[in-house]
Design a protein around this motif. Structure first.
Motif, PDB file in Angstrom:
ATOM      1  N   VAL A  25      46.524 -91.859  80.395  1.00 24.89           N
ATOM      2  CA  VAL A  25      48.217 -92.219  80.412  1.00 24.89           C
ATOM      3  C   VAL A  25      49.295 -91.021  81.612  1.00 24.89           C
ATOM      4  O   VAL A  25      49.940 -91.311  80.984  1.00 24.89           O
ATOM      5  N   LEU A  26      48.843 -90.060  81.621  1.00 32.32           N
ATOM      6  CA  LEU A  26      49.825 -88.603  82.559  1.00 32.32           C
ATOM      7  C   LEU A  26      49.630 -89.677  83.757  1.00 32.32           C
ATOM      8  O   LEU A  26      50.263 -89.226  84.634  1.00 32.32           O
ATOM      9  N   ARG A  27      48.421 -89.969  84.424  1.00 28.67           N
ATOM     10  CA  ARG A  27      48.472 -91.065  85.859  1.00 28.67           C
ATOM     11  C   ARG A  27      49.017 -91.623  85.941  1.00 28.67           C
ATOM     12  O   ARG A  27      50.720 -91.926  86.485  1.00 28.67           O
ATOM     13  N   GLU A  28      49.122 -92.751  84.699  1.00 25.05           N
ATOM     14  CA  GLU A  28      50.282 -93.939  84.855  1.00 25.05           C
ATOM     15  C   GLU A  28      52.051 -93.837  84.643  1.00 25.05           C
ATOM     16  O   GLU A  28      52.476 -94.160  84.779  1.00 25.05           O
ATOM     17  N   VAL A  29      52.148 -92.700  83.890  1.00 25.63           N
ATOM     18  CA  VAL A  29      53.211 -92.560  83.267  1.00 25.63           C
ATOM     19  C   VAL A  29      54.487 -91.682  84.353  1.00 25.63           C
ATOM     20  O   VAL A  29      55.064 -91.510  84.706  1.00 25.63           O
ATOM     21  N   GLY A  30      53.119 -90.669  85.235  1.00 24.02           N
ATOM     22  CA  GLY A  30      53.676 -90.385  86.897  1.00 24.02           C
ATOM     23  C   GLY A  30      54.770 -89.143  86.298  1.00 24.02           C
ATOM     24  O   GLY A  30      55.114 -88.513  87.069  1.00 24.02           O
ATOM     25  N   VAL A  31      54.178 -88.319  85.293  1.00 26.72           N
ATOM     26  CA  VAL A  31      55.282 -87.011  84.960  1.00 26.72           C
ATOM     27  C   VAL A  31      54.157 -85.955  85.868  1.00 26.72           C
ATOM     28  O   VAL A  31      53.392 -85.909  86.239  1.00 26.72           O
ATOM     29  N   ARG A  32      55.452 -85.388  86.510  1.00 23.78           N
ATOM     30  CA  ARG A  32      54.786 -83.957  88.107  1.00 23.78           C
ATOM     31  C   ARG A  32      55.230 -82.560  87.175  1.00 23.78           C
ATOM     32  O   ARG A  32      56.138 -83.128  86.225  1.00 23.78           O
ATOM     33  N   ALA A  33      54.617 -81.731  87.567  1.00 21.60           N
ATOM     34  CA  ALA A  33      55.065 -80.095  87.518  1.00 21.60           C
ATOM     35  C   ALA A  33      56.825 -79.915  86.925  1.00 21.60           C
ATOM     36  O   ALA A  33      57.431 -80.343  88.035  1.00 21.60           O
ATOM     37  N   GLY A  34      57.562 -79.366  86.780  1.00 19.67           N
ATOM     38  CA  GLY A  34      58.919 -79.289  86.956  1.00 19.67           C
ATOM     39  C   GLY A  34      59.304 -79.832  85.874  1.00 19.67           C
ATOM     40  O   GLY A  34      60.703 -80.211  85.375  1.00 19.67           O
ATOM     41  N   GLN A  35      58.826 -81.409  85.203  1.00 20.89           N
ATOM     42  CA  GLN A  35      59.794 -82.068  84.467  1.00 20.89           C
ATOM     43  C   GLN A  35      59.235 -82.328  83.085  1.00 20.89           C
ATOM     44  O   GLN A  35      58.315 -81.439  82.845  1.00 20.89           O
ATOM     45  N   THR A  36      59.744 -82.657  82.245  1.00 20.84           N
ATOM     46  CA  THR A  36      59.709 -83.147  80.383  1.00 20.84           C
ATOM     47  C   THR A  36      59.390 -84.420  80.633  1.00 20.84           C
ATOM     48  O   THR A  36      60.113 -85.419  80.488  1.00 20.84           O
ATOM     49  N   LEU A  37      57.991 -84.335  79.386  1.00 19.19           N
ATOM     50  CA  LEU A  37      57.324 -85.057  79.116  1.00 19.19           C
ATOM     51  C   LEU A  37      57.791 -85.149  77.110  1.00 19.19           C
ATOM     52  O   LEU A  37      57.019 -84.282  76.802  1.00 19.19           O
ATOM     53  N   LEU A  38      57.800 -85.969  76.890  1.00 15.07           N
ATOM     54  CA  LEU A  38      58.040 -86.759  76.095  1.00 15.07           C
ATOM     55  C   LEU A  38      56.922 -87.670  74.593  1.00 15.07           C
ATOM     56  O   LEU A  38      56.401 -88.144  75.261  1.00 15.07           O
TER      57      LEU A  38
END
Length: 297
Positions: free
Chosen positions: A129-142
């Motif tokens: 799911v981390l791969r699919e949501v595409g969140v990157r360093a410096g961003q914020t994930l809920l």
């Protein structure tokens, strides 16, 4: 051998622990003497028949995906593992004294069987799911529903990648979430505003299926930045429902590396005897889990 199975879809009372024929490793598989089996929400969802329309089972059926144990049979074509090796992985009908694994890795040093059984599918899901949501360093994930096995994995892996994480959970689990490096807040009335006060959200994961998809889309501003593993209505909102596993061997290898480096630890909240699988399902379905539940074989 003793094995947990069910002959009809239904509540936890349909589970039976009884004698059954031993399975054997086929090509590309290993058989393990199971020492512990992980308890996952998908186990009771399958037992309830939530997936019978898309993945019908031939009943009676076994239960369980995750296990840790000692290899005692090696199938044709399998290399790099032999009888006596301590492994953890995914397989078939793992709530049993013996189970066939289709993907596995050697257990990291210092990990108990009970701890190891809690990792396989939740870490694979977290990485996927981390791969699919595409969140990157410096961003914020809920992360909605952050204190369970998948959430515990997501928080730690995301932190290791330089991602800021906001996690929602019960009042009792706030310190637990902060201990994993998350900005924590409770769910319930006013939770959206509490999240907004913690920071702007770039992406979101629904891990609990608690009916928050609409709010997650509003917080991110884009349904493509939301992934759910628990709410089957997610596609109605343009949100991807992630239900298909990626490369489990790769995920297990990455999990072993993270554990060995001290970057990932999922506590076992409660362990149950094999015969108490129904109680484990009742507790898992009730939620509020802090880490993992496992069966001791």
């Amino acid at each position: 051998m003793r094995k947990v199975s069910f002959a009809e879809y239904g509540g936890p009372d349909v589970l039976r622990c009884a004698d059954a024929e031993e399975p054997h490793a086929g090509p590309g598989q290993v058989r393990v003497a199971v020492r512990a089996a992980g308890v996952n929400p998908v186990d009771w969802r399958i037992r309830e028949g939530q997936f019978r329309a898309t993945r019908p089972l031939a009943l009676p059926a076994g239960v369980g995906i995750d296990a840790a144990g000692v290899v005692d049979e090696v199938g044709e074509g399998v290399e790099g593992v032999e009888a006596g090796d301590r492994v953890f992985g995914e397989g078939l009908s793992t709530y049993a004294e013996f189970a066939v694994l289709t993907a596995w890795a050697r257990m990291p040093e210092g990990l108990t069987f009970e701890e190891a059984a809690g990792y396989p599918s939740v870490v694979e899901t977290a990485l996927r799911v981390l791969r699919e949501v595409g969140v990157r360093a410096g961003q914020t994930l809920l992360v909605s529903g952050a204190s369970g096995g998948v959430g515990s994995s997501v928080l730690q892996i995301a932190r290791d990648r330089g991602v800021t994480v906001i996690g929602t959970g019960s009042a009792a689990n706030q310190e637990y979430l902060r201990g994993l490096g998350a900005l924590a807040t409770t769910y319930g009335e006013g939770w959206v505003e509490r999240v907004r006060r913690l920071g702007e959200v770039d992406a979101a994961l629904d891990l609990a299926g608690s009916g928050v998809i609409r709010e997650l889309v509003a917080l991110t501003g884009d349904p493509r930045r939301v992934i759910s593993i628990a709410d089957l209505t997610a596609p109605e909102f343009g949100v991807h429902f992630s239900g298909t596993a990626g490369s489990v061997p790769d995920a297990l290898a990455e999990a072993a590396d993270l554990i060995a480096r001290g970057r990932l630890h999922i506590p076992v909240e409660k362990a149950y005897p094999l015969a108490e699988a129904a109680a484990a399902h009742i507790d898992s379905r009730a939620g509020h889990t802090r880490g993992r539940r496992v069966l001791i074989v």
